[in-house]
Design an enzyme around this catalytic site. Structure first.
Site, mmCIF file in Angstrom:
data_model
loop_
_atom_site.group_PDB
_atom_site.id
_atom_site.type_symbol
_atom_site.label_atom_id
_atom_site.label_comp_id
_atom_site.label_asym_id
_atom_site.label_seq_id
_atom_site.Cartn_x
_atom_site.Cartn_y
_atom_site.Cartn_z
ATOM 1 N N CYS A 141 0.836 -1.205 0.000
ATOM 2 C CA CYS A 141 0.000 0.000 0.000
ATOM 3 C C CYS A 141 0.870 1.254 0.000
ATOM 4 O O CYS A 141 0.593 2.208 -0.730
ATOM 5 C CB CYS A 141 -0.944 -0.009 1.196
ATOM 6 S SG CYS A 141 -0.136 -0.227 2.786
ATOM 7 N N ARG A 169 0.020 4.116 10.018
ATOM 8 C CA ARG A 169 -0.979 3.770 11.039
ATOM 9 C C ARG A 169 -0.460 2.537 11.805
ATOM 10 O O ARG A 169 0.124 1.645 11.210
ATOM 11 C CB ARG A 169 -2.344 3.510 10.389
ATOM 12 C CG ARG A 169 -2.388 2.326 9.397
ATOM 13 C CD ARG A 169 -2.691 1.029 10.072
ATOM 14 N NE ARG A 169 -2.640 -0.127 9.226
ATOM 15 C CZ ARG A 169 -1.558 -0.887 9.046
ATOM 16 N NH1 ARG A 169 -0.409 -0.556 9.598
ATOM 17 N NH2 ARG A 169 -1.629 -1.969 8.314
ATOM 18 N N HIS A 195 11.288 0.876 2.076
ATOM 19 C CA HIS A 195 10.253 1.329 1.133
ATOM 20 C C HIS A 195 10.847 1.946 -0.134
ATOM 21 O O HIS A 195 10.291 1.795 -1.222
ATOM 22 C CB HIS A 195 9.313 2.321 1.819
ATOM 23 C CG HIS A 195 8.648 1.765 3.042
ATOM 24 N ND1 HIS A 195 9.196 1.890 4.310
ATOM 25 C CD2 HIS A 195 7.521 1.040 3.196
ATOM 26 C CE1 HIS A 195 8.399 1.286 5.194
ATOM 27 N NE2 HIS A 195 7.373 0.762 4.557
ATOM 28 N N GLY A 196 11.967 2.678 0.017
ATOM 29 C CA GLY A 196 12.610 3.283 -1.154
ATOM 30 C C GLY A 196 12.973 2.228 -2.194
ATOM 31 O O GLY A 196 12.524 2.300 -3.347
ATOM 32 N N HIS A 221 -2.190 5.700 6.297
ATOM 33 C CA HIS A 221 -0.804 6.161 6.376
ATOM 34 C C HIS A 221 -0.758 7.604 5.876
ATOM 35 O O HIS A 221 -1.633 8.045 5.126
ATOM 36 C CB HIS A 221 0.103 5.330 5.469
ATOM 37 C CG HIS A 221 0.107 3.862 5.740
ATOM 38 N ND1 HIS A 221 0.439 3.323 6.962
ATOM 39 C CD2 HIS A 221 -0.161 2.808 4.930
ATOM 40 C CE1 HIS A 221 0.381 2.002 6.883
ATOM 41 N NE2 HIS A 221 0.009 1.662 5.670
ATOM 42 N N GLN A 302 -4.606 2.151 3.669
ATOM 43 C CA GLN A 302 -3.817 0.923 3.640
ATOM 44 C C GLN A 302 -4.636 -0.315 3.298
ATOM 45 O O GLN A 302 -4.104 -1.311 2.801
ATOM 46 C CB GLN A 302 -3.111 0.721 4.987
ATOM 47 C CG GLN A 302 -3.980 0.238 6.154
ATOM 48 C CD GLN A 302 -4.774 1.355 6.822
ATOM 49 O OE1 GLN A 302 -4.688 2.520 6.433
ATOM 50 N NE2 GLN A 302 -5.568 0.994 7.818
#
Lengths: 338, 338
Positions: A141, A169, A195-196, A221, A302
């Site tokens: 997400c 969250r 995440h990158g 989020h 999310q």
């Protein structure tokens, strides 16, 4: 009419099932559960989905609960053209052998590593890569949210480097065993976060660094983006571009959409299934270019932003539609996405 | 022995009073309240501070509550060498005329604009600027937090540009009328936020851009820093420098200090007055130099980090101590700061 099986009928699985059922070129031939809980009962009694069980030894539990089952997951996948694996993160990889043996295509979710399938999917960024593929993973997400806006900006903005801080969250609304209740948690405390690199699985070559934390909210989020750019761009051009793109919406804090909670209220007012907000809302007031850097704030629901991506992934992998925009438009229309 | 009056005995005022009382070169000659609540009673009955009232017409209320008062705020400031104004944000500016008329020096808090005094204060960054000054403002808890670590890094790190995303606690622990309870709130939704310019009031010329939001926690703010640097620096050099600096501490998530809640638990274990954590904790795991950019995460105890700064500001403005390091060391020792 292609046949889709949904393995795992939890937060994502039940939404993907309903989204597939809403399309006219694919159908749900079965969903699976491992426990006879309220979701299993709803699948059968309200939605009318054939229910298969993930753990054959538990047949009795379903019988005792009076929930009709159609067979096991192994039975279900025999009938399917593709299976959408929405099982918890550690189960998915074990299932891959079973899918291979049954000769069924499979879509995984962002909880799995990119390496499991070697192919990650986002409808806008790399639809074509998964055309005809046997196994792919719809990115998480958060990665979907980052990719949606960054990829939208790409034609206008010469993106040099992206920095994003992601305020996540703590748990989904129905979860009661996770926290935090009153703390801000660096998560991971290591910088940069994973995440990158995950964005790079669908936007090859983009320079993006992320930091992430958890906070005590269940609703969405929130992402804070800082994009170094190599060309002259105005705020209005950015706003215009984001407004035109589907699955992205520009919202105004000044109009009362001033928090993740207000955005969820908006989804209720839109009459969305489960109050879902599939689109990535970007706060208009936050969009600002200063000294060759574009700043903006966005939110990510999310539970739902990846759902339309799963539908598009099905269309790409089963070669139902070769044109990404046509698939996106079709999915959007069936789901009522802006 | 210099005489200090504290106007406003709330979250910051009561802490500043106790910090002043702990020093051997200054004393509390009075504190003020506008209502006879538990804090007013504690000031008189537990702490033994002479209590003055901010609104003379309310004398009766204090009498009825059986809380002894020593006079009005106008009486209090006559006796003082300096007054620390800890009144709510909109009251402070009105008080300035009264202080000027009484010929008393005054320290304001970060809730006021820099323009009110034209001089902002941080013990490390610009102690000397306030030496002998009549009016100054101790910058806010967030600005103090950013300044503490950035100024510490300054001699080692060639700071080119700073980006910071500040995840702020929604309310203080005792507040019950503020939110959010379950939302992430861009605050302000406009980017950049005012915090960057506020750092520049004490670190002239630094290039710093900030984004800020509110989340449902009461315990601490959390900051995510991205510092572009012009020289080669190792993680260990950064850690070493931060560890040596007082009022900054390097903490390990791996040792259990993995959230703002754990940090507050640590302050309890240290036996701190009101469980305060005056130091800025920086997560060791987050400290990382990648591609000429230093990343780190830190936390800020919003109720207490500015308290030692107020003590140092008193010493500078009353010319008790001309050497900033001597004042800092003296304040730290009296307050048990690491």
């Amino acid at each position: 009419m292609k046949s889709v099986a949904i393995n795992g009928f939890g937060t994502i699985g039940k939404r993907v099932a309903d989204a597939v059922a809403a399309q006219d070129d694919m159908k749900v031939i079965g969903v699976s559960k491992t426990r006879p809980n309220f979701e299993a009962r709803t699948a059968v009694e309200e939605k009318g989905y054939p229910l298969y069980i993930g753990i054959p030894e538990r047949e009795n539990l379903f019988k005792e609960a009076g929930i009709e089952i159609a067979g096991t997951v192994e039975d279900m996948i025999q009938e399917a053209d593709i299976v959408v694996d929405c099982t918890p993160g550690n189960i998915g990889p074990q299932n891959l052998e079973m899918y291979k043996k049954a000769g069924v295509k499979a879509i995984y979710q962002g909880g799995e590593d990119h390496e499991l399938t070697g192919l990650s999917f986002n409808s806008f960024a790399n639809y074509d890569d998964s055309y005809g593929a046997d196994y792919a993973r719809v990115v998480s997400c958060n990665t979907t949210g980052l990719t949606r806006t960054l990829h939208t900006l790409n034609p206008l903005v010469d993106i040099k480097k992206v920095r994003a801080v992601m305020v996540r969250r703590g748990s989904d609304p129905s979860e009661i065993k996770k926290g935090p209740i009153n703390a801000i948690v660096p998560n991971p405390p290591k910088v940069p976060s994973h995440h990158g690199p995950d964005v790079q699985t669908v936007m090859k070559g983009i320079d993006v660094t992320t930091m992430a934390l958890l906070v005590p909210t269940t609703l969405m989020h929130q992402h804070n983006l800082m994009v170094e750019i190599g060309n002259e761009v105005s705020n209005d051009e950015v706003i215009d571009l984001l407004e035109k793109r589907s699955r992205v919406m520009v919202v105004e804090a000044g109009a009362g959409l001033d928090s993740t909670a207000a955005l969820m209220e908006y989804a209720k007012d839109l009459g969305r299934s489960r109050n879902d907000l599939y689109e990535i809302p970007v706060w208009k007031e936050s969009i600002n270019v200063v000294d060759n850097e574009l700043f903006y704030m966005q939110a990510v629901h999310q539970e739902s932003d990846v759902v339309p991506e799963n539908v598009d992934a099905i269309r790409a992998m089963l070669e139902i539609e070769s044109d990404r925009e046509k698939s996106i438009t079709k999915t959007n229309k069936a789901m009522g996405i802006l």
